[in-house]
Design a protein around this motif. Structure first.
Motif, PDB file in Angstrom:
ATOM      1  N   PRO A  24      -9.210  -9.086  -3.746  1.00 13.69           N
ATOM      2  CA  PRO A  24      -9.813 -10.497  -3.320  1.00 13.69           C
ATOM      3  C   PRO A  24      -9.241 -11.781  -4.057  1.00 13.69           C
ATOM      4  N   LEU A  25      -8.459 -11.299  -5.311  1.00 16.54           N
ATOM      5  CA  LEU A  25      -7.649 -12.504  -5.943  1.00 16.54           C
ATOM      6  C   LEU A  25      -6.439 -11.736  -6.443  1.00 16.54           C
ATOM      7  N   PRO A  26      -5.250 -11.697  -5.494  1.00 20.26           N
ATOM      8  CA  PRO A  26      -3.914 -11.035  -5.782  1.00 20.26           C
ATOM      9  C   PRO A  26      -3.208 -11.902  -7.069  1.00 20.26           C
ATOM     10  N   ILE A  27      -2.588 -11.390  -7.635  1.00 18.47           N
ATOM     11  CA  ILE A  27      -1.893 -11.974  -8.795  1.00 18.47           C
ATOM     12  C   ILE A  27      -0.822 -13.058  -8.346  1.00 18.47           C
ATOM     13  N   SER A  28      -0.328 -12.601  -7.013  1.00 19.28           N
ATOM     14  CA  SER A  28       0.696 -13.554  -6.554  1.00 19.28           C
ATOM     15  C   SER A  28       0.021 -14.981  -6.000  1.00 19.28           C
ATOM     16  N   ARG A  29      -1.334 -14.932  -5.842  1.00 21.64           N
ATOM     17  CA  ARG A  29      -2.026 -16.136  -5.712  1.00 21.64           C
ATOM     18  C   ARG A  29      -2.644 -16.994  -6.744  1.00 21.64           C
ATOM     19  N   MET A  30      -1.906 -16.544  -7.987  1.00 17.89           N
ATOM     20  CA  MET A  30      -2.802 -17.085  -9.339  1.00 17.89           C
ATOM     21  C   MET A  30      -1.404 -17.443  -9.947  1.00 17.89           C
ATOM     22  N   PRO A  31      -1.891 -18.333 -11.407  1.00 20.16           N
ATOM     23  CA  PRO A  31      -0.545 -18.761 -12.134  1.00 20.16           C
ATOM     24  C   PRO A  31       0.100 -17.790 -12.878  1.00 20.16           C
ATOM     25  N   LEU A  32      -0.195 -16.503 -12.534  1.00 19.22           N
ATOM     26  CA  LEU A  32       0.200 -15.476 -13.465  1.00 19.22           C
ATOM     27  C   LEU A  32       1.393 -14.746 -12.838  1.00 19.22           C
ATOM     28  N   GLY A  33       2.079 -14.871 -11.906  1.00 15.61           N
ATOM     29  CA  GLY A  33       2.842 -14.230 -10.960  1.00 15.61           C
ATOM     30  C   GLY A  33       4.223 -14.056 -11.930  1.00 15.61           C
ATOM     31  N   GLU A  34       4.674 -15.263 -12.433  1.00 20.62           N
ATOM     32  CA  GLU A  34       5.947 -15.143 -13.543  1.00 20.62           C
ATOM     33  C   GLU A  34       5.815 -14.575 -14.359  1.00 20.62           C
ATOM     34  N   VAL A  35       4.659 -14.470 -14.975  1.00 19.76           N
ATOM     35  CA  VAL A  35       4.390 -13.588 -16.559  1.00 19.76           C
ATOM     36  C   VAL A  35       4.437 -12.064 -15.923  1.00 19.76           C
ATOM     37  N   VAL A  36       3.732 -11.917 -15.043  1.00 16.61           N
ATOM     38  CA  VAL A  36       3.759 -10.281 -14.530  1.00 16.61           C
ATOM     39  C   VAL A  36       5.049  -9.972 -13.977  1.00 16.61           C
ATOM     40  N   SER A  37       5.532 -10.648 -13.243  1.00 18.17           N
ATOM     41  CA  SER A  37       6.995 -10.188 -12.797  1.00 18.17           C
ATOM     42  C   SER A  37       7.724  -9.891 -13.549  1.00 18.17           C
ATOM     43  N   GLY A  38       8.025 -10.916 -14.474  1.00 16.46           N
ATOM     44  CA  GLY A  38       9.094 -11.176 -15.522  1.00 16.46           C
ATOM     45  C   GLY A  38       8.722  -9.807 -16.447  1.00 16.46           C
ATOM     46  N   PHE A  39       7.312  -9.805 -17.085  1.00 19.57           N
ATOM     47  CA  PHE A  39       7.339  -8.530 -17.851  1.00 19.57           C
ATOM     48  C   PHE A  39       7.676  -7.202 -17.532  1.00 19.57           C
TER      49      PHE A  39
ATOM     50  N   ALA B 132      11.062 -20.356  -8.973  1.00 22.42           N
ATOM     51  CA  ALA B 132      11.757 -20.954  -7.911  1.00 22.42           C
ATOM     52  C   ALA B 132      11.063 -20.789  -6.777  1.00 22.42           C
ATOM     53  N   ASN B 133      10.671 -19.478  -6.527  1.00 24.90           N
ATOM     54  CA  ASN B 133       9.952 -19.271  -5.162  1.00 24.90           C
ATOM     55  C   ASN B 133       8.717 -19.964  -4.992  1.00 24.90           C
ATOM     56  N   ASN B 134       8.133 -20.227  -6.192  1.00 24.18           N
ATOM     57  CA  ASN B 134       6.673 -20.947  -5.991  1.00 24.18           C
ATOM     58  C   ASN B 134       6.937 -22.418  -5.864  1.00 24.18           C
ATOM     59  N   ILE B 135       8.075 -22.727  -6.706  1.00 23.77           N
ATOM     60  CA  ILE B 135       8.325 -24.432  -6.548  1.00 23.77           C
ATOM     61  C   ILE B 135       8.701 -24.736  -5.071  1.00 23.77           C
ATOM     62  N   CYS B 136       9.316 -23.952  -4.594  1.00 24.33           N
ATOM     63  CA  CYS B 136       9.885 -24.161  -3.023  1.00 24.33           C
ATOM     64  C   CYS B 136       8.667 -24.354  -2.279  1.00 24.33           C
ATOM     65  N   ASP B 137       7.616 -23.381  -2.412  1.00 21.40           N
ATOM     66  CA  ASP B 137       6.536 -23.124  -1.683  1.00 21.40           C
ATOM     67  C   ASP B 137       5.088 -23.968  -2.002  1.00 21.40           C
TER      68      ASP B 137
ATOM     69  N   THR C 175      -0.494 -21.239  -7.326  1.00 23.80           N
ATOM     70  CA  THR C 175       0.539 -20.617  -8.370  1.00 23.80           C
ATOM     71  C   THR C 175       0.584 -21.491  -9.685  1.00 23.80           C
ATOM     72  N   LEU C 176       1.687 -21.050 -10.335  1.00 21.48           N
ATOM     73  CA  LEU C 176       1.733 -21.961 -11.664  1.00 21.48           C
ATOM     74  C   LEU C 176       2.272 -23.366 -11.528  1.00 21.48           C
ATOM     75  N   PRO C 177       3.292 -23.371 -10.525  1.00 18.20           N
ATOM     76  CA  PRO C 177       3.831 -24.750 -10.429  1.00 18.20           C
ATOM     77  C   PRO C 177       2.567 -25.727  -9.967  1.00 18.20           C
ATOM     78  N   ILE C 178       1.752 -25.126  -9.142  1.00 19.17           N
ATOM     79  CA  ILE C 178       0.646 -26.090  -8.710  1.00 19.17           C
ATOM     80  C   ILE C 178      -0.099 -26.396  -9.725  1.00 19.17           C
ATOM     81  N   TYR C 179      -0.305 -25.667 -10.765  1.00 19.37           N
ATOM     82  CA  TYR C 179      -1.349 -25.881 -11.966  1.00 19.37           C
ATOM     83  C   TYR C 179      -0.776 -27.034 -12.918  1.00 19.37           C
ATOM     84  N   ILE C 180       0.625 -26.817 -13.199  1.00 17.61           N
ATOM     85  CA  ILE C 180       1.104 -27.467 -14.161  1.00 17.61           C
ATOM     86  C   ILE C 180       2.013 -28.791 -13.574  1.00 17.61           C
ATOM     87  N   GLY C 181       2.425 -28.787 -12.040  1.00 17.02           N
ATOM     88  CA  GLY C 181       3.088 -29.758 -11.691  1.00 17.02           C
ATOM     89  C   GLY C 181       4.544 -29.446 -11.795  1.00 17.02           C
TER      90      GLY C 181
END
Length: 320
Positions: free
Chosen positions: A135-150, A209-214, A225-231
């Motif tokens: 119902p709330l995938p990580i890819s649709r949250m501001p955690l994608g960068e942290v999770v994928s990077g780690f 970069a993917n989330n900024i472009c999208d 996503t994170l860019p939407i939260y922080i601008g």
């Protein structure tokens, strides 16, 4: 399904993000521990590649199912399900087949090593599925960068080191009566983490970069996503800062003698990476500039891999 449709569905070009950390961990194990287990390497390679393709295919499938905006590059060209008119049953069958391959070879790897591989593998599998499913995938949250990077930057590097040295107790998990014992060799685990930081930063920046472009499409499709939260401006600043962190880390790795002095040559690639950062700051589109983040990852971590690999030549010479 045509082979080109399959490769597009799993976005085979992006698999470099998992294969480079795999190779980084492998050459690190050879350099620091003077060992290489070809069977475990092969099992991890097949399981990891299969599961990486699963997560991408699942992500594309749910992007297709949940899309509110059904026009534009991201929907009509970027997603193979739409572009090649793939049937849902066929896509699901491919996902299940790849999942079975990943699980089978993961179990074989566990049998050939120990429970640490199983525990880390199960956790990674769960996170990979949660990335796109639910119902709330990580890819649709501001955690994608942290999770994928780690997970792709550190956990893959750690596993690709550990499968070669699983019997040296750098991480030990055991049951003693009613107690669970977890013991870490803090120096070695922290050294692996420090070594993985360029990969962590590079992979996080691919996602960023993917989330900024999208950003515009993501807002319409309910992906916050994170860019939407922080601008966008702060996201671009973070994009640049992560590369600086990676290069500072390389210097510290040499200072603390975790890697050989020759790895300072990685600093030479700062020039083309800085140029790509500038280009991305000017324009952010999936079609034109997203690949700059992928190129930066390949340039930075590829040079790190190549230079460390050169330092392991003596190991293979001795085998001969």
């Amino acid at each position: 399904m045509r082979i080109d449709s399959f490769l597009k569905l799993v976005e085979i070009r992006t698999k470099i993000a998992s294969m480079v950390p795999l190779m980084l961990g492998t050459v690190y194990a050879i350099y620091r521990f003077d060992t290489f287990n070809i069977k475990n390497f092969a099992l991890l390679f097949i399981s990891l590649l299969s599961f990486d393709m699963v997560t991408t295919a699942v992500n594309n499938y749910f992007d297709y199912k949940r899309a509110a905006k059904k026009q534009g590059y991201n929907y009509e060209e970027h997603n193979a399900i739409v572009r090649d008119k793939l049937g849902e049953p066929l896509v699901i069958m491919v996902i299940l087949l790849l999942s079975c391959i990943a699980v089978l070879f993961g179990i074989l790897l566990y049998i050939n090593t120990n429970i640490i591989v199983l525990l880390v593998g199960v956790l990674s599998f769960a996170v990979g599925i949660a990335y796109s499913f639910g119902p709330l995938p990580i890819s649709r949250m501001p955690l994608g960068e942290v999770v994928s990077g780690f997970f792709m930057g550190f956990v893959i590097v750690f596993l690709s080191v550990f499968v070669h040295i699983y019997d040296r107790d750098i991480v030990l998990f055991a049951l003693e009566g009613q107690s669970i014992l977890l013991r870490l060799n803090a120096v070695e685990v922290l050294s692996i983490f420090a070594f993985s930081i360029p990969a962590v930063c590079g992979i996080a920046n691919i996602m960023l970069a993917n989330n900024i472009c999208d950003m515009e499409d993501d807002i319409e499709n309910g992906r916050y996503t994170l860019p939407i939260y922080i601008g966008k401006q702060k996201a671009l600043w973070l994009f640049e800062a992560l590369y600086y962190i990676a290069f500072i880390d390389i210097i510290l790795l040499v200072i603390f003698r975790i890697v050989p002095l020759t790895l300072l040559l990685v600093l030479l690639v700062f020039v083309p990476i800085k140029k790509n950062i500038g280009l991305f700051r000017k324009t952010q589109t999936k079609k034109d500039t997203f690949e700059l983040a992928v190129k930066n990852f390949i340039i930075m971590c590829g040079s790190q891999l190549l230079l460390l690999a050169v330092s392991t030549i003596g190991f293979f010479v001795n085998l001969l």
